[in-house]
Motif scaffolding. Sequence first.
Motif, short mmCIF file in Angstrom:
data_model
loop_
_atom_site.label_atom_id
_atom_site.label_comp_id
_atom_site.label_asym_id
_atom_site.label_seq_id
_atom_site.Cartn_x
_atom_site.Cartn_y
_atom_site.Cartn_z
N VAL A 85 -52.75 3.36 16.87
CA VAL A 85 -52.94 4.75 17.27
C VAL A 85 -54.26 5.27 16.72
N ALA A 86 -54.60 4.90 15.51
CA ALA A 86 -55.88 5.32 14.94
C ALA A 86 -57.05 4.79 15.76
N ARG A 87 -56.93 3.55 16.23
CA ARG A 87 -58.00 2.99 17.07
C ARG A 87 -58.13 3.77 18.38
N PHE A 88 -56.99 4.19 18.92
CA PHE A 88 -57.03 5.01 20.13
C PHE A 88 -57.80 6.30 19.88
N HIS A 89 -57.50 6.97 18.78
CA HIS A 89 -58.20 8.21 18.46
C HIS A 89 -59.70 7.98 18.32
N LEU A 90 -60.09 6.93 17.62
CA LEU A 90 -61.50 6.64 17.44
C LEU A 90 -62.18 6.34 18.77
N GLY A 91 -61.50 5.58 19.62
CA GLY A 91 -62.05 5.24 20.92
C GLY A 91 -62.25 6.48 21.79
N GLU A 92 -61.26 7.39 21.75
CA GLU A 92 -61.39 8.61 22.55
C GLU A 92 -62.50 9.50 22.02
N ARG A 93 -62.63 9.58 20.71
CA ARG A 93 -63.73 10.36 20.14
C ARG A 93 -65.08 9.81 20.58
N LEU A 94 -65.20 8.49 20.58
CA LEU A 94 -66.46 7.86 20.98
C LEU A 94 -66.75 8.14 22.45
#
Length: 735
Positions: A711-720
């Motif tokens: 889930v954290a990777r999803f958040h980072l990807g969306e921020r990018l």
Amino acid sequence: MPPNAHPGPHPAPHPSPGPGSHFLPAGPRTLGILSELIGNEQPIFAMPSWFVTTESAQAGHLISEFVRELGARPPGTVFRSFFANSRYEALHGAVKLLRHRAAATAAAHRGRVLVLDPDGTLARRADPLGEGPERALVPGLVACATLRELSAALSAAALCGLVVRRPELLDAEGLADIVRLAATARAAGARIAVDLCDIDPARPADEAVTALRPDLVVLGESLTGYEVPFGAFTGSHDMFAPWSTPQTAFLHSNTYGGNTAAMRAVIGRLLPRWDGHAPVHRELAAAADDRQRTLDLYARHVNPMTVRMHRKLRGALNVVRAKGSRLTVRLDSGRSLELVDGLCGAGLGVAGHSPADALSDVVRSHDPARDHVGELERVLAAETGLPRTFPAVSGASAVETAFTLARLARPDRRRIIVFRHNYGGKTLVSLLATAADRTRAPFGPLYEDIRYIDPFTPHAVDEFRAQTADGEVALVWIELVHGSSDAYAPIPAHLLEAVTEGRAEQGYLVGVDEVLTSYYRCGTRFAHHGRLPSVDLLSLSKALSYGCFPTGAALVSEAVYEAARTAHPQLVAELRGQHAHGLGAHFALHAIAQVDALGLGDRVQTLSEVVRSGLAAMDTGPGSVVGRRFSEGLLGRFEPRVPGPLGRFVDPQGELMTYALILWWITRARAFVVYDVFLLPLNATEREIRHVMRGARLLSRTGPLRLLAQVARFHLGERLRQALNPTSGTRRSTT
């Protein structure tokens, strides 16, 4: 009750008390709204409470401006609304908020609310047997037909609220008197609500709202032209403060409120009151063009905690398309994900979203002159063996009607038995069938002669028999399979056998809540089939909606009907007539016909085995995030957990885990599953069901740390993505 004809595009009706419907036949405007929504595959219902659409934000803003202008408040005054499905649901919600807002002084006022109720409509529903405010079905409501009675009641005891119904009936002297009485109540700490359920949407100002400056305004069906079920209560953010934290934001909720059909109807009725240069048009246009502006508007005028959730989930709940068993969500980054729907708007319909036959066989062929309500009663009688149908606008209103009729049919018995884990709704009556202490606690007093029995304890049968032995039980109310609780099994068969035995011996009524479970949702046509040989009352709703229109029904035996009518013929006539809706009945008739046309019995039997075996294959070992699980038909649930040392810091039912599971399901499993429950489409293919079950198995083999990391990777990807393309997720796609 609306008039038979409208003098112009914005009626100013003055209803008369009586049993007639609160609805007019659906006209071209309402049918056009439904035709456009279904034809364009736009979601009407996607999920309860958390469904944020452009239309719901816009309707909230227009209602805020409407109420501001009615009371001659200055520009910039902001109001917040809760959307319901009828004037009665809105009134109950307003009373709940009045009580909760005054919780700090509950020891003094004990939840007492005075109501000026000149036609007695609310009084009859709250106290059907005339037992008085202490013993009523809705205790603590002191209804007064006249200002003289209200004045006397005001001086008798402390109170937390005053509700003024039908202020349009007051002359100048009466208005002056109620303003004086309201000032006295407010000086003693009470807050004021005004019921404007029949107000003309074009009315520029209202003398009662201006003079009383109420804390809450209750609105009703007039805002949809009396064609779509609707209600709302509106007040300041300060008034809604008790429901403005993550822990309390959804204490009051419903399934159909804020649906897109009702919201478009409200917008269509209110918008013509402003000319083309009014600021409201700029606000509405901004929300229509920008998702973030939609969320801003919704937070300001509906529920800021819902928006907080949407933003934390980065658009994962932003459903932009709904067709059959599939949903499309658009993330804040602009990415679109196509998902198998694992929620079905909380179990709505029998043919998924936007069924084409809803257009051809209902919307475009609807004949308002045809007696669809009478036809539905005959069809449901053949389906259930219960010959009398009482139309409803939601599951909660169906449950409320069933409880009311049961009390009328057994006037000498007061006790009601409900099994724990049951969910019945959130009105002040249906709340009695919701066996969750936290959900009921802030809203008392509630009906006291009710016993909650945990059906899963070893001594449940003994406890049940002890409660029924003295012959004082009027009703045993049962939801056989629970969609939201910590129960992971249907009601045990041996307890149902005891219920059946006691019905014959003690003469109490047995009612079954089939709002969620009917028409093969739980494997059989009705969940009580094969479990209870006879029932006296039944509530239905979600399947009847066909995923398109808010509707429901309470069904009762002829014996219950006649006994209730003997006790209170006027109230029974009102319950039979006030929510009768030809278009709602037409959708329900079509839904029932499609159950067999689609072969749902055989279909669900096959798919149920896929769900059963899929849940059985979930890993529940010591490192899994999954504990107990069960399924009935296409309803399934699993128990989230956080094993190991992390469990000391992360609550499996807390916000972090809830959001993590929602995001995991949507972004990793590509299934619209909200936390821990499956309500799978009855029209889904076997391939789609297996897709969701593969996700379930994968989740069970994903440890909590890995889950949170994904889930954290999803958040980072969306921020990018948003950083690289900052406008991609804000402006609307034209697709």
